[in-house]
Write a protein that holds these residues in place. Sequence first.
Motif, PDB file in Angstrom:
ATOM      1  N   LEU A   1       0.842  -1.187   0.000  1.00  0.00           N
ATOM      2  CA  LEU A   1       0.000   0.000   0.000  1.00  0.00           C
ATOM      3  C   LEU A   1       0.877   1.236   0.000  1.00  0.00           C
ATOM      4  N   ILE A   2       0.666   2.083  -1.009  1.00  0.00           N
ATOM      5  CA  ILE A   2       1.439   3.319  -1.146  1.00  0.00           C
ATOM      6  C   ILE A   2       0.873   4.382  -0.195  1.00  0.00           C
ATOM      7  N   PRO A   3       1.620   5.448   0.064  1.00  0.00           N
ATOM      8  CA  PRO A   3       1.161   6.487   0.995  1.00  0.00           C
ATOM      9  C   PRO A   3      -0.227   7.045   0.664  1.00  0.00           C
ATOM     10  N   HIS A   4      -0.511   7.274  -0.613  1.00  0.00           N
ATOM     11  CA  HIS A   4      -1.814   7.824  -0.993  1.00  0.00           C
ATOM     12  C   HIS A   4      -2.946   6.891  -0.553  1.00  0.00           C
ATOM     13  N   THR A   5      -2.815   5.610  -0.833  1.00  0.00           N
ATOM     14  CA  THR A   5      -3.846   4.639  -0.453  1.00  0.00           C
ATOM     15  C   THR A   5      -4.013   4.594   1.065  1.00  0.00           C
ATOM     16  N   LEU A   6      -2.908   4.632   1.779  1.00  0.00           N
ATOM     17  CA  LEU A   6      -2.966   4.612   3.245  1.00  0.00           C
ATOM     18  C   LEU A   6      -3.670   5.841   3.803  1.00  0.00           C
ATOM     19  N   SER A   7      -3.531   6.975   3.128  1.00  0.00           N
ATOM     20  CA  SER A   7      -4.106   8.212   3.670  1.00  0.00           C
ATOM     21  C   SER A   7      -5.558   8.452   3.258  1.00  0.00           C
ATOM     22  N   VAL A   8      -6.007   7.930   2.116  1.00  0.00           N
ATOM     23  CA  VAL A   8      -7.361   8.249   1.656  1.00  0.00           C
ATOM     24  C   VAL A   8      -8.357   7.092   1.786  1.00  0.00           C
ATOM     25  N   THR A   9      -7.909   5.959   2.306  1.00  0.00           N
ATOM     26  CA  THR A   9      -8.822   4.835   2.529  1.00  0.00           C
ATOM     27  C   THR A   9      -8.743   4.415   3.994  1.00  0.00           C
ATOM     28  N   THR A  10      -9.616   3.524   4.361  1.00  0.00           N
ATOM     29  CA  THR A  10      -9.614   3.007   5.739  1.00  0.00           C
ATOM     30  C   THR A  10      -8.479   2.016   5.976  1.00  0.00           C
ATOM     31  N   LEU A  11      -7.781   1.604   4.927  1.00  0.00           N
ATOM     32  CA  LEU A  11      -6.716   0.616   5.089  1.00  0.00           C
ATOM     33  C   LEU A  11      -5.559   1.140   5.940  1.00  0.00           C
TER      34      LEU A  11
END
Length: 177
Positions: free
Chosen positions: A140-150
């Motif tokens: 998981l890249i930083p963007h995914t970590l910041s904009v999703t619940t993941l």
Amino acid sequence: LRMVGQSDANGIALGASIACSGVCLTVVAVAREDARTIFEIDAAAETLAVTTVGTWACGTRVNLERALKIGDELGGHIVTGHVDGVARIISRDDFDDMSRFWIEAPRALSRFIAKKGSVALDGVSLTVNEVEGDRFSVLLIPHTLSVTTLGARRAGDALNIEVDLMARYAARLSDAR
């Protein structure tokens, strides 16, 4: 279930399909409270049996995604919101603002998961990095970590899993032979 978000209530129609943490649900009521939009959905027994929806409580954060419109850009892979089951995070390793999750899929779904293939976890389209039996990893890249619940997920957490539609059809064609 009652969902609260910041989107425009005028853009949500009764009967609309909205994926809530990867689960395609139908809007049965829409209201506006100040700057917030509230919509209600019904969850059938099958949905409660094969997803994490039954564990949601007031305040549970979910990923929301509206239905794809003809002409919209298609990024990632095709995610239908027809969740196949519940997977579990086995481990999470954080490094360089990224995270690697190792996930355990239900045994019946493992055959649909391939290295460099796609999988949706809580509605988020991800690329599979490694596969070992019923377990696989995703980065998981930083963007995914910041904009999703993941970004808030930890080892032991349950996730809705949808396997790649193409893999499902390929397996069906193979079984038919």
